[in-house]
Structure formats: C-alpha cells, structure tokens
Design an enzyme around this catalytic site. Structure first.
Site, PDB file in Angstrom:
ATOM      1  N   HIS A 167     -19.262 -20.441   1.832  1.00 42.62           N
ATOM      2  CA  HIS A 167     -18.431 -21.505   2.377  1.00 42.62           C
ATOM      3  C   HIS A 167     -19.056 -22.055   3.657  1.00 42.62           C
ATOM      4  CE1 HIS A 167     -15.401 -21.014  -0.550  1.00 42.62           C
ATOM      5  NE2 HIS A 167     -15.070 -19.799  -0.190  1.00 42.62           N
ATOM      6  N   LYS A 560      -2.064 -22.123   4.789  1.00 40.82           N
ATOM      7  CA  LYS A 560      -1.912 -23.580   4.914  1.00 40.82           C
ATOM      8  C   LYS A 560      -0.629 -24.048   4.257  1.00 40.82           C
ATOM      9  CE  LYS A 560      -4.907 -26.185   2.676  1.00 40.82           C
ATOM     10  NZ  LYS A 560      -4.233 -27.158   1.808  1.00 40.82           N
TER      11      LYS A 560
END
Length: 897
Positions: A167, A560
């Site tokens: 990532h 999130k």
C-alpha cells in the site's frame, strides 16, 4: 538526539537559550546525543558546501523559530515561525524542506542505532526483560499454568505470519532507503573505531560523502512504482535481513530455553515464522496487478530464496571439513553421494578431488548445486520440491549426530533446515485478493454465455496463474484467495465456481479467506461463516487441512465506517463471536488482522494488541498485514527484526494462557456497559461529522488529499472514483494519510473523548484502563496519535475550508479527547507513562512543524491559483514544494499510513 547540534553548534545567546530550554528534561542517552550531534554537524557541513552560508542560515532561522514556538506555545512565536516560512522564495523553501527531510532520516537512523545498542546491552542481561517480552520467558510462565506437556504442545504449534503489502505509505524512494542503510553501517564502524584514529576519520569522511549523496538524491519518485518494482523493494528486506535473521530468532529462543544443550541436540523451537505477501497478488482496486504480474512476483521471490539457499548450503558445506576417519558417514549419506555420482560423474569427480575424505562436505556442496539447478531451470538435476531438500538435510544431520559431531548437526545444518522449513522454494506465500463484486460481475457474464469482457478474462487467468505457481513451487507458494467485502456466503463459493470455469477439474487448490470490513459485515460474520463451512468445497479443504479455517478482519474500512472507537469495539465483538463459534465447532481458526501502520488503520504495538484479544481468537497463531514504512521499521535491521519477532511470538504464545484469557474475558464482561455507552456515544459523534452535508469535499479541502494523489507513492490508485463526493469514494489509506499530513490525525482518535465523557465516572474509567486490556490498548494508541497532532497547525488547515461548524467540531473533540487521555494515563502531558516514546515524538515535533508550515504555504498558493480564473493554474514549483513537504512530514511522523 539533541536538536542543539542538529545542523551546527548554536552561536548566539538567544539560540543557546532557546535550544537549551528545549533540551531540558528530555533524558537523551549520551551515546545517542553524540550520534545526532555528529550527524547534524555533518549535515550542516553538507548544506554549507552545497548551498553556501545563505542556505545554512535560512535553515537555522526556521529551525530555531519552530523550536521556540513549540517550547513557548505562544501565538507570537508561532506567527514568527510562519512568517519565516512564508518569506522564502519557492526555490529556497524547496531546499529548506529537503534539509529538514534529510534531518529526519538522520534522526530516525540515530534512534534505530540506539535501539540496536540497547538490545545488544540487554542480550548480556536477560533478567532485564519482562515476562511477556520473549518467547523463552512467556514459555516459562505457560509451563507454570498448563504444565510441561501442554506448554510443549503449544510451543510446537506456534505460528507468526506477517504478510507484506504494497500500500502507498512508504514515501521514501528506494535510493534514499539504500543510502540510509549504508549510513547505518558506517555509524556502526564509527562506534568500533578508536577515538581520533584513522578508522574513525575514515568513517566520518565516508558518512559525510553519504550524507551528501542523501542531500543530492531527488527525494521524489519521478513516476509511480509498478507492482513489480514493489515486489523487488520487498525482496530487499529479505536479502538484507530476514533470510539470515529468522533462524537466529529460533536459535536465540532455543538457547534461552535449553542453555548449554542448545546446539548439541535437536531443538525444541519449531520454525514458527511464515512470510506472506500481497505484493503482486492484491488486485482489489489495482488494475496494474494482472495474472502475469502475479506469475512474475512468484518467480522473483523464488529466485531470491533459491539464491539464498544456494549460498547458505555452499557456505555451511565448505565449513564441514570433517574427515571420514573421525566422522564416518551413515549408509544413507553414502547412498546420497553415490546417486549423485552416477547422475553427474564429472562434477562428482571434481568434488571428490577437492574434498577427498570429507563426505559430509561433499554432499552439502552437491545440495547447493541441485538448488542452483532449480534456479537455472535444469529440471532433472534439481530438486522437484523443498521436502526433498529437507529430507537430504535431515539425512546429513542424522549422520553427523550418529558420528558424534552433534554441534555440527544441530548447529549450521539445523540453521539450513530452519531456513527451508520457513521459506521453502517460494520465499513468500503469495496471496491473491479481489473484490466480491468483481467476482459477481464475472460470473454473471459466464453464466449468461455472453462474450467475456477483458476484466472477466483477467479474473479467469488469475486462477491459471495460481495453478502454474502451485505446479512449479508447491501448494504453499500460492493458494490463499482473499475476498474483499464479503457480505454473504455466496461471495466465497463464487471463487470456487470461477476456478472451475477457468480450469475445470484442474482448478488449483484454494483456501478461500473471507475479509469482513464494514461494521455491518463484522456483525454478520458468524452467520456467513456458519453457512460457508457447509459448502462441499470448504468441507473438502478443511478435511484435508485438519479442519483449519482462516478469516480476515479489516481495520481500515470499519474505522472509516463508524469511527475508531466503535470499530475497535466491533472488531473485538466479532472476534469473540467468531472464535467461540469456531471453538464450539472444533475448527482450528486463524484470524488474519488487516492492520496498517497508522493508528487509524489498526496500527500500534502488535504485542499489546495480541494480549487484548478475546479467548480462543489467537490460540498460538497470529497473522497480520505489514506495509509501507512499517516493513522497513520492523524488519529492515537485523537486531530490531529479531526483537520484534520474539516479542510478537511471545505475546502470541501467552495470549492463550488461562490467566490472560480469564483476564480479557472477565474484563470484557465487567465493562460491557461501559463499552455499550462508549460505542453509542462515539458513533453518534463520528456521524455528526462525517455525515454532515458536504463533509467529503470539505475534508478534501482542509487536507492535502488531492495533492497527495500526485505523489508517486505506490502502484495502487488512491480512490475508487474520479472525485471525492462521499467517504465511499475514498480508500482508507489516503483517508488516514491526509489527516496525518494536516497534523490532525483525526482517523486515530475522533470520538474517544465524547465516548469517555458519556461514561463520565473517572474512577470507573481509571479502573477499566488498568484492568481492561482492550481499553488500555485503545487509549495508549490514541495518546500516541494525539502526541503527533498539533492544534496550531491543525487550525491553519481547518481554516482552508469554509465550514467553521465542522472545524469547531474537530477542535472541540480534540480538546475533550486530550483531556481524558491525560487524566487516565497520568501526569500532566501525553505519553508521560511512556517516556521513550514521548521523547521521540517531542524531539521531532518542532521540525515537523517547520515542514508543515512550508506545506501550508504551498497548499495556499496552489488553492489560490485554482480559484483565480485568470491565473495559470497549478504552479509546478509550488506543487513540488508541497510534495517534498509530504515526504518530509511522513519521515518525521513515521507511522503515517
């Protein structure tokens, strides 16, 4: 590390006063102080040589101003620092940003060097380490609780599997990382050199040259790395550290457990580490990871491990100069040699001439040649699978032991065995990940008999790639298939259907792993799993593996989705339910934790997180993702890698002890009402922010979110769509990374203060902090996140958006959370209960402030150009300055994404 000597000795009275006060009470070890003084002086010399006195003086002006602003915490001091940052030309600001970034790299290096120094000192004083800190001491405690036989069984079943991912969180270029590694070696040489001698002078001269290289190396990548580039970057960690370090971890544990017997008889420590990788396999949202990339990733990894094994066999083989008279070979070793001599008489004759009376040496050198043959593709001459090499090594080991050469049998040869057991011929267990919706679309086309889209053709080719890898390198090389956004049991069976479409009865062996990410999916997980294990494909695979099942939990999207507090509580509850279901069903469960480096993505110390897990959710097995800067921080230096693996393995072993399981379960029951109140209050507070009308575009305005997308960090796109109109458009990584760059770190703490306020009872919360591992871990992680925020910088970013209501909401929650965390952790400031971490954060913060001020000026200029219709649009120089500051802030804060 003392900023007083970062770039030079302070020369004026005011500078001495400011820096002297800043140093006071920091508790910097003398050796570390000396290292940073020297590295800082060398950097100052490079700045003078490269940019003249003017550059050096500008860097010093901003440095002293930000130290004074940080130390005095007055608006006037902060305004002066901001004015200095604004006064530079863009070209000068660029140079200043690069100087501070270089400084962070040197400070990080000095801090790592100090950690290694401390670890080496502790190695001679084993009593200094805590019971939960090493496998040896954890095992001793386990024996007292469950008895010798059960403790031994648990040790043999121990498993730690870090899974490296690519990532986009590692902002450093590989060239920068290589330069830092060379500096580390030079710093070690400087440590051992005689003071004032030629070797010390040589080391300083070469460090000066390397720092000059660091300064002159462009800090920004010119283009995004390809997935293959990312594979090769991870391979650097294997080559430089892991291949040789992991067997040393096993040996150190065996030494601690068995003392003088270690190395003279069979070890009790198993090869408990397995390295997984998503690099080249994770295609969820990354169109650049194709089936051909997956094949290439596997080939690159295999090439690296085969070269490593070839060299190791050659090295150990050359040391086995044991004469047959004193160390006669067994009949099995003689048979090994005769089979090889019959197959390759010329090579055998050459080896026999070089080692005429050293049969064990000859056989190991033969093994090295056979491994080399695999790498070259000489099939008939090489091993077909790692089990054959292991069998030959054990034959040699037995022969040496029977002949009385036990130190050789269980010394160097045992290290080879551990390496093959850990890495096989594949090095990393490559895992594929794909989104459930991609599978559904592909099946819809296939079932309808329509012409197949390019995406569906690619989906099918992935299964062919897995089959190829398994055929060439064995089942361990590839076979786990992770399904993102698993929302129904059919999402898992779809993988098997697609495999059959691709290859029919020749489909590869697959372990399909559900990934539960959102709050709703975590709640539904037990029911989905209960249905999935009734499918014939699951039953068949579980029967073949001893009823094993792997389940992945996503930390990023859940945080999130509902905020960090509710996500942590939901993850605990999901693990508890899944673990109970698996235990009652007789299933050997492995929970795979999708943790990132940043706290908003499940980051933080892994060992404390393990000890906070529900009963039966660990059971001696721990698997997690490791990514970006975390890979290099934890595994890039041998001593630190050994310590990290030992700590995590110790916690993994200890988490299943009766006392630990009782502690976590009893605390969860005792504080269930507290958890319920915190969950509801934190979620409501989080939703009041993220569900406010216009929140997503406001978020993109008050952080450098859009600009971060321009930085060539990783191959994966930063968002799912073309714009950010809602949080669903945004990946979890830039969500965290953008808040970090704005020095707000909201993703790691927002809602905790309100949650604690809702409980209100400080005495009860203080008790819960002491007794409830989950809450303690949560609050300690938030303390670190808050320590890296800066309210003055945060206000400047929040002012970029025209929403005073949302800005005030963030600032209010920040104040409430900070107040509660300090009250519960003790002292008058954050991290007082963790002085080493507090020192590291405090000593970096004013320098990060300097880069943040440079980032703000660039961001304002870029936004102004966008808003001015008659302007020229984005200014390339300002854009470069912003990206340089992003890289520098990431280096300063370290765990950014």
């Amino acid at each position: 590390m003392t900023p007083a000597h970062s770039f030079s000795e302070p020369t004026n009275t005011e500078a001495i006063r400011v820096i002297g006060r800043f140093e006071a009470g920091r508790g910097i070890p003398d050796a570390m102080r000396t290292d940073v003084r020297m590295l800082g002086q060398l950097l100052g010399q490079v700045l003078r040589e490269a940019g003249g006195d003017g550059l050096f003086e500008d860097v010093e002006r901003l440095r002293l101003a930000t130290i004074q602003a940080y130390d005095e915490e007055t608006s006037d001091a902060f305004t002066r620092a901001a004015a200095i940052a604004e006064s530079f030309t863009v070209a000068r600001a660029d140079e200043v940003a690069r100087a501070f970034t270089c400084y962070f790299h040197l400070v990080n290096l000095a801090e790592e060097h100090q950690r290694v120094r401390v670890l080496r000192e502790r190695a001679g004083q084993p009593g200094r380490e805590d019971a939960a800190d090493t496998v040896a001491t954890a095992y001793a405690r386990l024996r007292t609780e469950v008895g010798d036989e059960e403790a031994s069984r648990r040790l043999k079943g121990l498993r730690f599997q870090p899974v490296f991912t690519a990532h986009p969180t590692e902002a450093r270029r590989r060239a920068v990382s290589s330069s830092i590694r060379r500096l580390s070696e030079l710093l070690t040489q400087h440590d051992t050199a005689s003071e004032g001698g030629a070797e010390e002078h040589r080391a300083r001269r070469r460090m000066l040259e390397e720092i000059d290289t660091l300064w002159r190396t462009g800090p920004l990548r010119s283009q995004k790395p390809s997935p293959t580039d990312e594979v090769r970057t991870v391979m650097g960690v294997f080559d430089e550290t892991l291949f040789t370090t992991v067997p040393h971890v096993y040996r150190r544990i065996d030494d601690a457990l068995r003392g003088e017997d270690s190395g003279a008889s069979a070890p009790v420590v198993p090869a408990f580490v397995r390295i997984g990788s998503w690099v080249g396999g994770d295609r969820d949202g990354n169109p650049f990871v194709t089936a051909s990339v997956t094949r290439e990733a596997s080939q690159i990894a295999a090439d690296h491990v085969l070269r490593g094994l070839e060299r190791a066999l050659e090295r150990i083989g050359r040391t086995l100069t044991l004469a047959a008279d004193d160390t006669p070979p067994s009949a099995e070793v003689v048979a090994l040699w005769e089979r090889f001599a019959a197959a390759e008489p010329e090579v055998a004759a050459e080896l026999a001439t070089r080692s005429p009376d050293e049969p064990h040496r000859r056989v190991l050198l033969v093994m090295s040649r056979r491994v080399a043959a695999i790498r070259r593709g000489d099939g008939p001459q090489g091993y077909s699978r790692p089990e054959e090499l292991l069998a030959d090594l054990r034959t040699v080991q037995s022969s040496l032991a029977e002949a009385g050469a036990k130190r050789h049998a269980f010394g160097g040869v045992q290290h080879l065995i551990w390496q093959v057991e850990t890495y096989g011929f594949h090095l990393t267990e490559l895992e594929v990940r794909q989104h459930s919706q991609v599978h559904a679309k592909a099946l819809a086309e296939l079932d309808a008999g329509d012409e197949l889209s390019a995406q569906t053709e690619e989906v099918l080719d992935v299964f062919r790639a897995i089959a190829d890898i398994q055929r060439d390198r064995g089942l361990r090389a590839a076979g786990r298939y992770v399904v993102s956004f698993t929302q129904a049991a059919s999402d898992l069976s779809n993988v098997y259907r697609l495999a059959r479409y691709a290859l029919g009865d020749d489909a590869p062996v697959l372990d399909v792993v559900p990934l539960f990410e959102t709050f709703a999916d975590l709640q539904a997980a037990p029911e989905i799993l209960a249905e999935a294990v009734t499918f014939p494909e699951f039953q068949q695979r579980m029967a073949a593996t001893g009823n094993r099942l792997e389940v992945m939990l996503g930390y990023s999207d859940s945080s999130k989705d509902v905020g960090p507090v509710a996500a942590n509580l939901a993850l605990y509850e999901a693990q508890e339910k899944i673990a109970r279901w698996a235990y009652e069903s007789g299933i050997e469960l492995t929970l795979f934790h999708g943790r990132g480096g940043a706290l908003g993505r499940g980051g933080g110390p892994a060992n404390s997180a393990i000890l906070a897990q529900p009963p039966h959710s660990v059971d001696g097995r721990f698997k997690l993702t490791e990514q970006g800067e975390v890979i290099f921080a934890r595994y890039g230096e041998p001593a630190i890698a050994m310590r990290h693996i030992d700590q995590v393995a110790a916690a993994t072993l200890l988490a299943s002890s009766p006392t630990e399981e009782a502690r976590t379960s009893q605390a969860a029951a005792r504080y269930a009402e507290v958890a319920s109140i915190m969950d509801a209050a934190s979620r409501e507070r989080f939703f009041s922010l993220v569900k406010a009308e216009g929140f997503a575009p406001w978020f993109a305005t008050v952080t450098p979110l859009e600009e971060i997308g321009l930085l060539a960090l990783g191959s994966r796109p930063a968002r799912r769509g073309l714009s950010v109109e809602s949080l669903e458009d945004l990946r979890a990584i830039p969500w965290v990374f953008a808040w970090t760059q704005a020095r707000i770190n909201l993703a790691g703490w927002f809602g905790l203060g309100t949650a604690l306020d809702a409980v209100g009872d400080e005495g009860l919360l203080a008790e819960a902090y002491r007794e409830w591992p989950l809450l303690r871990t949560m609050i300690d992680n938030v303390a670190m996140s808050l320590a890296k925020t800066d309210e003055r910088i945060a206000r400047e970013y929040l002012a970029l958006g025209d929403r005073d209501d949302l800005a005030q909401l963030v600032l209010d929650e920040l104040a409430i959370t900070r107040r509660w965390v300090i009250r519960l952790t003790g002292g008058e400031s954050l991290l007082e209960n963790k002085p080493v971490l507090q020192r590291a954060v405090q000593l970096r913060s004013p320098y990060v402030d300097a880069l943040s001020l440079l980032q703000l000026r660039a961001l304002r200029a870029l936004r102004s150009a966008e808003e001015n219709p008659g302007g020229s649009g984005a200014d390339a120089e300002q854009q470069r300055l912003l990206l340089l500051s992003v890289s520098g802030v990431a280096a300063g804060l370290q765990n950014t994404g």
